[in-house]
Design an enzyme around this catalytic site. Structure first.
Site, mmCIF file in Angstrom:
data_model
loop_
_atom_site.group_PDB
_atom_site.id
_atom_site.type_symbol
_atom_site.label_atom_id
_atom_site.label_comp_id
_atom_site.label_asym_id
_atom_site.label_seq_id
_atom_site.Cartn_x
_atom_site.Cartn_y
_atom_site.Cartn_z
ATOM 1 N N HIS A 187 40.967 37.561 39.489
ATOM 2 C CA HIS A 187 41.338 38.811 40.167
ATOM 3 C C HIS A 187 41.564 39.921 39.140
ATOM 4 O O HIS A 187 42.490 40.732 39.279
ATOM 5 C CB HIS A 187 42.586 38.618 41.032
ATOM 6 C CG HIS A 187 42.371 37.741 42.229
ATOM 7 N ND1 HIS A 187 41.828 38.213 43.401
ATOM 8 C CD2 HIS A 187 42.611 36.420 42.426
ATOM 9 C CE1 HIS A 187 41.750 37.217 44.281
ATOM 10 N NE2 HIS A 187 42.207 36.121 43.715
ATOM 11 N N ASP A 204 46.005 32.539 41.283
ATOM 12 C CA ASP A 204 45.237 31.947 42.374
ATOM 13 C C ASP A 204 43.741 32.180 42.191
ATOM 14 O O ASP A 204 43.319 33.079 41.476
ATOM 15 C CB ASP A 204 45.689 32.536 43.714
ATOM 16 C CG ASP A 204 45.456 34.039 43.792
ATOM 17 O OD1 ASP A 204 45.676 34.720 42.763
ATOM 18 O OD2 ASP A 204 45.065 34.531 44.856
ATOM 19 N N GLU A 205 42.957 31.360 42.847
ATOM 20 C CA GLU A 205 41.501 31.535 42.990
ATOM 21 C C GLU A 205 40.801 31.804 41.652
ATOM 22 O O GLU A 205 39.901 32.632 41.565
ATOM 23 C CB GLU A 205 41.208 32.653 44.000
ATOM 24 C CG GLU A 205 41.719 32.301 45.385
ATOM 25 C CD GLU A 205 41.589 33.427 46.393
ATOM 26 O OE1 GLU A 205 41.297 33.123 47.571
ATOM 27 O OE2 GLU A 205 41.786 34.601 46.033
ATOM 28 N N ALA A 206 41.197 31.056 40.625
ATOM 29 C CA ALA A 206 40.570 31.207 39.310
ATOM 30 C C ALA A 206 39.326 30.318 39.230
ATOM 31 O O ALA A 206 39.200 29.447 38.363
ATOM 32 C CB ALA A 206 41.573 30.849 38.219
#
Length: 526
Positions: free
Chosen positions: A269, A332-334
């Site tokens: 992100h 998150d969401e790496a």
């Protein structure tokens, strides 16, 4: 924003006008004591109602600047609608509205209070200023909804007789606002803060960076804000907060007894940062700015020292601006960061946060690394998230990591209510009002000790939201339910009684110009 402006924005978004609902009154015309949101811990009704009149004074201890400030806040709420002067005075006469801080009443803790209403006075006693402020929110809800109006209304202004003794179940009761996907001005953030305060929320989690925009000025890396913050989802103009503006938000939140928890999401992100500074990319090439809504494609370069110099500078400057305890590092969401690199990154970054005096908060993927002592992991999975992933978080909780519970299919306020909701997303499913309320944070995560649960959060992601009326439509009526899960004793938790109390909030939202979804699950018309 007035009700007509809010309605106009919703019509523009294809939503329709504001809902309406009458409140149910007690026989003497007062709202029954304790029929508010969140539900109080203990209510003992009885005796005569107190009536606010032109003779009412708000009485505070002049030695307490906090009590005087809270008294002034209450007067500012009630003067426009009642038309009364409501002077704030240190005269200790026994009548009127009395706000008292009591060093001896330690049982109330940092946020609890006692409200006593008799025919002669309403007295709110607390051990600490936050408790006094929360007691004022209870007083507001005990008054007729039209007390929130910005124009003079007719009385009577009754507060039912009896005593409320109240303190929160959890000390961490948060709402998140994503200002990265779409930028929200200082005034819009303040408006949301006021709405959160009414329901005794005590944390504002600001999601300040993402792929689509960097929203806080950093002196040592100025292009983060000026370039990385120049756009938003859909390609709009974007924006960022100067340090002075961010501090203005922090001070305003503190005046409503909310602590700002800033988030810089990393290592993924991060496209806005990567586009601003080529050296943060492993190949030394800056990608273009991004205005879409995909996730997981960006990553800081874990193996470059400049990455940690960058993190150190950002955390140092942000920590200096933030008096609160916490700093959120995302995590998150790496998807484009290998597991090994992710662990390396998180284990290097957490001590940087600690070095600048802040407690780490991260999304629950933080538990894939080794959470630093005192860290909080924010669980955002679904009911259907794999047992292995839940077990990993529960194991961290057993080892001392605190948990903030915010299941996406329960508390994410940007999820559509139904397939017909014109705003929001649906990747976590549809989240109607009962679903957002009808669960227990203390028992949600299998294997996690109940004592590890520090609280709850209601996140609001903004891929589809750019105006206050749109945020409100998605927050109301779900936000008050999450607030109740954080504040009220588990024993009070009952959908059938809650939905009646919730319906009685609608006239208050109308008076405040708050746009909301008129869910068919709620008996708005009694």
């Amino acid at each position: 924003m007035g009700a007509l402006v809010g309605a106009a924005l919703l019509v523009a978004a294809g939503i329709g006008a504001l809902g309406t609902a009458p409140a149910t009154a007690a026989p003497d015309g007062a709202t029954p004591l304790g029929r508010i949101v969140p539900a109080p811990a203990k209510v003992t009704p009885g005796g005569s109602a107190y009536e606010i009149t032109a003779r009412t004074r708000i009485r505070v201890d002049d030695a307490s600047k906090d009590a005087r400030r809270i008294g002034g806040y209450l007067a500012d709420v009630l003067r426009p609608s009642t038309g009364y002067k409501l002077p704030v005075t240190d005269d200790d006469a026994g009548d009127g509205i009395r706000l008292e801080l009591s060093a001896k009443d330690k049982a109330f803790g940092a946020e609890g209070y006692r409200l006593t209403s008799t025919g002669r006075s309403v007295t709110i006693v607390a051990h600490a200023p936050a408790g006094l402020f929360h007691g004022v929110q209870t007083l507001r809800q005990q008054l007729p909804a039209k007390a929130e109006s910005d124009s003079r209304q007719s009385g009577p202004w009754l507060v039912a007789g009896g005593t409320v003794e109240d303190s929160p179940r959890y000390g961490y009761r948060s709402a998140m606002l994503d200002v990265s996907r779409h930028f929200f001005s200082v005034d819009k953030v303040k408006r949301y803060i006021d709405q959160l305060a009414l329901y005794k929320i005590n944390k504002l989690h600001l999601h300040l960076s993402d792929d689509q925009g960097w929203r806080i000025a950093i002196d040592s890396w100025p292009r983060l804000a000026t370039y990385g913050g120049s756009t938003q989802v859909g390609g709009g103009a974007g924006g960022h907060y100067t340090k002075a503006q961010y501090q203005d938000i922090v001070r305003y939140a503190a005046s409503r007894y909310l602590e700002v928890v800033p988030e810089i999401d990393m290592p993924s992100h991060t496209n806005a940062a990567l586009a601003s500074y080529a050296e943060l990319n492993c190949d030394g090439v800056a990608p273009p700015l991004y205005t879409g809504t995909e996730v997981g494609f960006s990553s800081l370069c874990v193996n470059k020292q400049v990455t940690y110099d960058f993190v150190d500078d950002v955390v140092r400057e942000l920590a200096a601006l933030t008096p609160g305890k916490y700093l959120h590092i995302g995590g998150d969401e790496a998807h484009s960061t290998s597991h090994e690199d992710y662990v390396t990154f998180m284990n290097r970054v957490q001590p940087i946060v600690a070095k600048y005096g802040k407690t780490v908060v991260g999304w629950h993927q933080l538990t894939e690394a080794t959470p630093i002592k005192g860290a909080l992991a924010q669980y955002w999975g679904l009911d259907g998230t794999s047992a292995a992933e839940k077990a990993q978080v529960a194991e961290a909780a057993k080892n001392g990591t605190g948990l903030v519970i915010s299941p996406a299919d329960r508390t994410y306020l940007d999820m559509k209510y139904t397939k017909d909701t014109p705003l929001g997303l649906s990747w976590a499913g549809y989240v109607e009002v009962q679903r957002s309320y009808d669960w227990d944070p203390g028992a949600y995560l299998p294997g996690a000790p109940a004592a590890a649960v520090k609280g709850v959060e209601a996140p609001m992601w903004s891929e589809t939201l750019s105006e206050s009326a749109q945020v409100e439509y998605m927050a109301f009526p779900r936000l008050p339910g999450v607030a109740e899960l954080g504040w009220s004793p588990a024993a009070t938790h009952d959908w059938n009684t809650y939905k009646v109390r919730l319906a009685e909030q609608a006239p208050r939202w109308d008076a405040l110009g708050i746009a909301y979804y008129k869910s068919p699950q709620v008996p708005w018309n009694g």
